[in-house]
Design a protein around this motif. Structure first.
Motif, PDB file in Angstrom:
ATOM      1  N   ASP B   6      -7.857  -6.197  -0.426  1.00 58.76           N
ATOM      2  CA  ASP B   6      -7.111  -5.535   0.226  1.00 58.76           C
ATOM      3  C   ASP B   6      -7.480  -3.976  -0.223  1.00 58.76           C
ATOM      4  O   ASP B   6      -7.655  -3.270   0.755  1.00 58.76           O
ATOM      5  CB  ASP B   6      -5.823  -5.808   0.182  1.00 58.76           C
ATOM      6  N   ALA B   7      -7.402  -3.728  -1.381  1.00 61.49           N
ATOM      7  CA  ALA B   7      -7.778  -2.499  -1.799  1.00 61.49           C
ATOM      8  C   ALA B   7      -9.030  -1.857  -1.620  1.00 61.49           C
ATOM      9  O   ALA B   7      -9.277  -0.693  -0.997  1.00 61.49           O
ATOM     10  CB  ALA B   7      -7.476  -2.412  -3.425  1.00 61.49           C
ATOM     11  N   ILE B   8     -10.036  -2.901  -1.696  1.00 60.13           N
ATOM     12  CA  ILE B   8     -11.271  -2.187  -1.210  1.00 60.13           C
ATOM     13  C   ILE B   8     -11.486  -2.123   0.395  1.00 60.13           C
ATOM     14  O   ILE B   8     -12.011  -0.998   0.548  1.00 60.13           O
ATOM     15  CB  ILE B   8     -12.385  -3.319  -1.720  1.00 60.13           C
ATOM     16  N   LEU B 148      -5.274   7.336  -2.345  1.00 60.79           N
ATOM     17  CA  LEU B 148      -5.155   7.148  -0.984  1.00 60.79           C
ATOM     18  C   LEU B 148      -5.372   5.789  -0.637  1.00 60.79           C
ATOM     19  O   LEU B 148      -4.610   5.152   0.435  1.00 60.79           O
ATOM     20  CB  LEU B 148      -6.457   7.705  -0.289  1.00 60.79           C
ATOM     21  N   ALA B 149      -6.102   5.059  -1.263  1.00 59.11           N
ATOM     22  CA  ALA B 149      -6.206   3.301  -1.111  1.00 59.11           C
ATOM     23  C   ALA B 149      -5.044   2.665  -1.446  1.00 59.11           C
ATOM     24  O   ALA B 149      -4.439   1.952  -0.753  1.00 59.11           O
ATOM     25  CB  ALA B 149      -7.302   3.036  -1.957  1.00 59.11           C
ATOM     26  N   ILE B 150      -4.176   3.192  -2.668  1.00 57.94           N
ATOM     27  CA  ILE B 150      -3.223   2.509  -3.212  1.00 57.94           C
ATOM     28  C   ILE B 150      -1.905   2.619  -2.092  1.00 57.94           C
ATOM     29  O   ILE B 150      -1.333   1.831  -1.401  1.00 57.94           O
ATOM     30  CB  ILE B 150      -2.434   3.216  -4.575  1.00 57.94           C
ATOM     31  N   ASP B 151      -2.010   4.015  -1.445  1.00 59.58           N
ATOM     32  CA  ASP B 151      -0.978   4.133  -0.188  1.00 59.58           C
ATOM     33  C   ASP B 151      -1.250   3.296   0.755  1.00 59.58           C
ATOM     34  O   ASP B 151      -0.377   2.825   1.397  1.00 59.58           O
ATOM     35  CB  ASP B 151      -1.275   5.602   0.271  1.00 59.58           C
ATOM     36  N   ALA B 152      -2.285   2.937   0.880  1.00 54.75           N
ATOM     37  CA  ALA B 152      -2.845   1.984   2.261  1.00 54.75           C
ATOM     38  C   ALA B 152      -2.367   0.546   1.833  1.00 54.75           C
ATOM     39  O   ALA B 152      -2.094  -0.016   2.837  1.00 54.75           O
ATOM     40  CB  ALA B 152      -4.317   2.155   2.586  1.00 54.75           C
ATOM     41  N   VAL B 153      -2.312   0.133   0.547  1.00 51.55           N
ATOM     42  CA  VAL B 153      -1.971  -1.287   0.298  1.00 51.55           C
ATOM     43  C   VAL B 153      -0.713  -1.499  -0.179  1.00 51.55           C
ATOM     44  O   VAL B 153      -0.258  -2.486  -0.256  1.00 51.55           O
ATOM     45  CB  VAL B 153      -2.989  -1.910  -0.554  1.00 51.55           C
ATOM     46  N   ALA B 154      -0.178  -0.449  -0.704  1.00 57.84           N
ATOM     47  CA  ALA B 154       1.486  -0.682  -1.250  1.00 57.84           C
ATOM     48  C   ALA B 154       2.407  -0.733  -0.236  1.00 57.84           C
ATOM     49  O   ALA B 154       2.416   0.224   0.647  1.00 57.84           O
ATOM     50  CB  ALA B 154       1.622   0.341  -2.518  1.00 57.84           C
TER      51      ALA B 154
END
Lengths: 194, 288
Positions: B6-8, B148-154
């Motif tokens: 998901d993070a990738i 930015l990627a953590i924002d998208a998955v958290a």
């Protein structure tokens, strides 16, 4: 930047309109227009009972609040470093950056705005520490120490504080009633009154 | 594993970094010795907003360049590589980062301000330690881009829960991110920088900005790590991850930087990124 219009220090009488801030002791979100935001290395003093003074994300920095419940004058400082001796030039430009200059300045400002020293309720929050600091820097700890040192010198006691740990804190002082709350780790809790 | 995927996948969905910034950074980082003026001008001329920002900055009081500068090539020549990187970043990438950090509870603009604060610290440390200032500046600017990627998955309040767990367990926040999402924001940021084909020292420094490698230490990674600590002490970019990252004693030893030097740098950084704050406090003093 959505910084406040410089309302903070008003020597005029507060507006006659009833305060819009929540009832004593209650928590809740403060509308943007009712916020006086204190940045890092910044201070604000106000006697506008419709406002709340707020500072976001205190890490190793410390937020100090002072409030006179009779005059309903309050102020907040967000200082970053304990001692101004590390940068005389920066201290001259902005004393609010340093605890040793900022704390006395905050008292000076609230008293000039009509508060009485003997009625002041003083609280503090922040001073978190970097994880696994082996004692070399300990800025949070040294900020906490300068806070206590200066209060000792000024012969004042903290009514309440929430300091240390590793998490960040958002500190709010409501000028209508002097209530103080802290938002940390997704939870808002009252700091004063207890 | 699902969390890592998901993070990738979130990295894939992120909008591309504005081309002008990436091209300029790739060209100029590393000292810009190979950068050819005509090439730099071609990239900047292609982007009206950056070209306007370059001219505006060349004529601003901050640079105090003598005489009015009308031509883009003269502005580019006189501003120099580091300032061009900074202008390109400020006019493009800061808007990329402005909305970032929501999962960390950061307010709008907080992460871009922290990026710039760390970059200024890294630039200063690079000068005192004989490292390449442009490279350190850019690497520090981009160090938290993986957030930015953590924002998208958290999910909402996911990081608040990690913060509580971190405080209780004494574990650092990167380990908690890896446990929750399969990767931490430093790794994800490095992946993003690699996808943009940024120079390898930048990718490495972004990957190690919270934990410089002990086995193969490199000066840029050490500097970016110290700069991140300085920015955090200056109160910049402190979200619900708080101060749950250690200051690596190995990097500290290799840099030989005293506490007073770093504290003076904290004050410099804050004065540079938040001049409005500093100015605003003064009238308060006068009003009384």
């Amino acid at each position: 930047m959505s910084r406040i219009p410089a309302t903070p220090l008003r020597t005029a009488v507060p507006p006659a309109a009833p305060p819009a801030a929540p009832v004593a002791g209650t928590l809740g979100r403060v509308a943007d227009a009712d916020r006086v935001v204190v940045g890092v290395a910044d201070l604000a003093v106000s006697r506008d009972a419709t406002k709340s003074i707020i500072t976001y994300a205190l890490g190793s920095c410390i937020g100090v609040t002072v409030y006179d419940p009779v005059a309903k004058v309050g102020g907040m400082l967000h200082f970053m470093l304990p001692e101004s001796s590390v940068s005389k030039e920066k201290a001259a430009a902005n004393p609010a950056m340093f605890g040793d200059l900022g704390i006395p300045l905050l008292f000076e400002k609230v008293i000039a705005a009509g508060a009485k020293r003997e009625r002041l309720v003083v609280c503090a929050a922040g001073g978190a520490e970097v994880l696994a600091d082996d004692g070399h820097f300990r800025i949070g700890n040294r900020n906490r120490t300068i806070l206590r040192k200066i209060f000792w010198k000024l012969n004042l006691l903290l009514a309440a504080d929430d300091t240390g740990g590793q998490h960040s804190r958002t500190l709010t002082l409501r000028l209508a009633d002097g209530s103080i709350s802290i938002r940390a780790q997704g939870k808002e809790t009252p700091l004063w009154p207890h | 594993m699902a969390a890592l995927n998901d993070a990738i996948a979130a990295l894939e969905r992120l909008p591309a970094m504005p081309a002008t910034s990436v091209q300029l950074i790739s060209l100029l980082a590393g000292g810009g010795h190979d950068a050819n003026l005509a090439e730099v001008e071609r990239i900047i001329r292609h982007d009206e907003a950056v070209a306007a920002a370059v001219l505006r900055r060349a004529n601003s009081a901050a640079f105090s360049l003598p005489g009015r500068i009308y031509g883009l090539s003269e502005a580019i020549r006189r501003l120099g590589a580091r300032n061009l990187c900074r202008i390109a970043f400020e006019s493009q990438a800061s808007s990329y980062l402005a909305e970032a950090g929501r999962a960390y509870g950061l307010r709008r603009g907080a992460l871009s301000q922290a990026a710039l604060g760390g970059a200024i610290a890294a630039d200063s440390l690079a000068r005192t330690h004989g490292a390449d200032p442009e490279l350190c500046f850019v690497a520090a600017l981009l160090r938290d881009i993986g957030k930015l990627a953590i924002d998208a998955v958290a999910g909402e309040s996911a990081l608040d829960a990690l913060s509580i767990e971190g405080e209780d367990s004494g574990r650092d926040f990167l380990a908690l991110e890896r446990q929750a999402f399969g990767a931490d924001h430093a790794e994800l940021g490095a992946m993003l920088c690699a996808r943009w084909s940024l120079p390898a020292p930048i990718v490495r420094a972004v990957a190690h900005h919270h934990a410089p490698p002990a086995d193969h230490p490199d000066l840029v990674s050490d500097i970016v790590h110290a700069a991140d600590c300085v920015a955090r002490w200056a109160g910049l970019g402190v979200g619900n991850d708080g101060l749950m990252y250690p200051f690596d004693s190995g990097a500290r030893g290799r840099l030989h930087t005293s506490r007073d030097e770093l504290e003076a740098l904290v004050a410099d950084v804050l004065a540079a990124v938040a001049p409005a704050t500093v100015r605003r406090s003064i009238p308060l003093g006068r009003t009384a």
